[in-house]
Design a protein around this motif. Sequence first.
Motif, mmCIF file in Angstrom:
data_model
loop_
_atom_site.group_PDB
_atom_site.id
_atom_site.type_symbol
_atom_site.label_atom_id
_atom_site.label_comp_id
_atom_site.label_asym_id
_atom_site.label_seq_id
_atom_site.Cartn_x
_atom_site.Cartn_y
_atom_site.Cartn_z
ATOM 1 N N MET A 1 8.350 39.998 -38.990
ATOM 2 C CA MET A 1 8.575 40.207 -40.405
ATOM 3 C C MET A 1 9.885 40.945 -40.653
ATOM 4 O O MET A 1 10.525 40.741 -41.674
ATOM 5 C CB MET A 1 7.376 40.987 -40.953
ATOM 6 N N ALA A 2 10.291 41.777 -39.710
ATOM 7 C CA ALA A 2 11.522 42.553 -39.866
ATOM 8 C C ALA A 2 12.738 41.636 -39.851
ATOM 9 O O ALA A 2 13.743 41.914 -40.507
ATOM 10 C CB ALA A 2 11.632 43.602 -38.771
ATOM 11 N N GLN A 3 12.662 40.531 -39.125
ATOM 12 C CA GLN A 3 13.779 39.595 -39.087
ATOM 13 C C GLN A 3 13.782 38.657 -40.291
ATOM 14 O O GLN A 3 14.810 38.109 -40.650
ATOM 15 C CB GLN A 3 13.735 38.775 -37.796
ATOM 16 N N LEU A 4 12.665 38.448 -40.914
ATOM 17 C CA LEU A 4 12.560 37.535 -42.047
ATOM 18 C C LEU A 4 13.209 38.099 -43.310
ATOM 19 O O LEU A 4 13.843 37.370 -44.074
ATOM 20 C CB LEU A 4 11.083 37.213 -42.300
ATOM 21 N N ALA A 7 17.032 37.630 -43.406
ATOM 22 C CA ALA A 7 17.321 36.199 -43.536
ATOM 23 C C ALA A 7 17.106 35.739 -44.976
ATOM 24 O O ALA A 7 17.920 34.987 -45.538
ATOM 25 C CB ALA A 7 16.453 35.394 -42.585
ATOM 26 N N LEU A 8 16.026 36.203 -45.616
ATOM 27 C CA LEU A 8 15.768 35.851 -47.008
ATOM 28 C C LEU A 8 16.817 36.445 -47.945
ATOM 29 O O LEU A 8 17.249 35.796 -48.898
ATOM 30 C CB LEU A 8 14.364 36.299 -47.425
ATOM 31 N N LEU A 9 17.224 37.671 -47.694
ATOM 32 C CA LEU A 9 18.258 38.307 -48.521
ATOM 33 C C LEU A 9 19.589 37.563 -48.414
ATOM 34 O O LEU A 9 20.268 37.327 -49.414
ATOM 35 C CB LEU A 9 18.418 39.781 -48.154
ATOM 36 N N ILE A 10 19.960 37.175 -47.216
ATOM 37 C CA ILE A 10 21.200 36.411 -47.014
ATOM 38 C C ILE A 10 21.087 35.057 -47.701
ATOM 39 O O ILE A 10 22.023 34.583 -48.337
ATOM 40 C CB ILE A 10 21.502 36.240 -45.506
ATOM 41 N N PHE A 11 19.923 34.419 -47.577
ATOM 42 C CA PHE A 11 19.695 33.129 -48.226
ATOM 43 C C PHE A 11 19.857 33.249 -49.745
ATOM 44 O O PHE A 11 20.532 32.441 -50.382
ATOM 45 C CB PHE A 11 18.300 32.602 -47.871
#
Length: 191
Positions: A1-4, A7-11
């Motif tokens: 979850m820490a990596q997700l 990734a969502l913020l960058i997306f």
Amino acid sequence: MAQLRPALLIFILLTLVTGGLYPLLTTALGQWWFPEQANGSLIRINNEVRGSALIGQNFSGAHYFQGRPSATAEAPYNPMASGGSNLPASNPALDEAVRERVAALRAANPQATPTVPVELVTASASGLDNGISPEAARWQIPRVAKARNLTQDEVARLVADATQTPLVGFIGQPVVNLLQLNLALDALSAR
């Protein structure tokens, strides 16, 4: 979850920048720096839009200069269905279409030289070309001059005036804008 989460913020950030900010910026700059081109290079006469300097139209009368054949779907020069015929040079249907076009052009232009310019019998990749070469325009001068009761010299001057040359000679070829040329012919005939 820490990596997700990153990734969502960058997306989301990239979606806002590339899907919102960048298109808004380029649209605003285009309207500011090049307003005529950004709005379609429309040609207006008496506040009425007569066409675009960038998109070809279907001129079919003997008193008009004609452009390249259009292979767009449903109707010639349909800007909503831009595309070529996609027929290869080895296809017999293309040979037949070219033969028919040559015969029709020779019949419509009996006083012109027998060698028909290739661009008048072959469609372009987009099907929306707005111009032809000066040679193809000069080939049509006898027909247009006769149909409009003008001298060939008068029509040749209009062709020369409508010829657009590239800014730098080795980048591109001279092109005659057909809409501008045919509108100039209409204006001359109206006098």
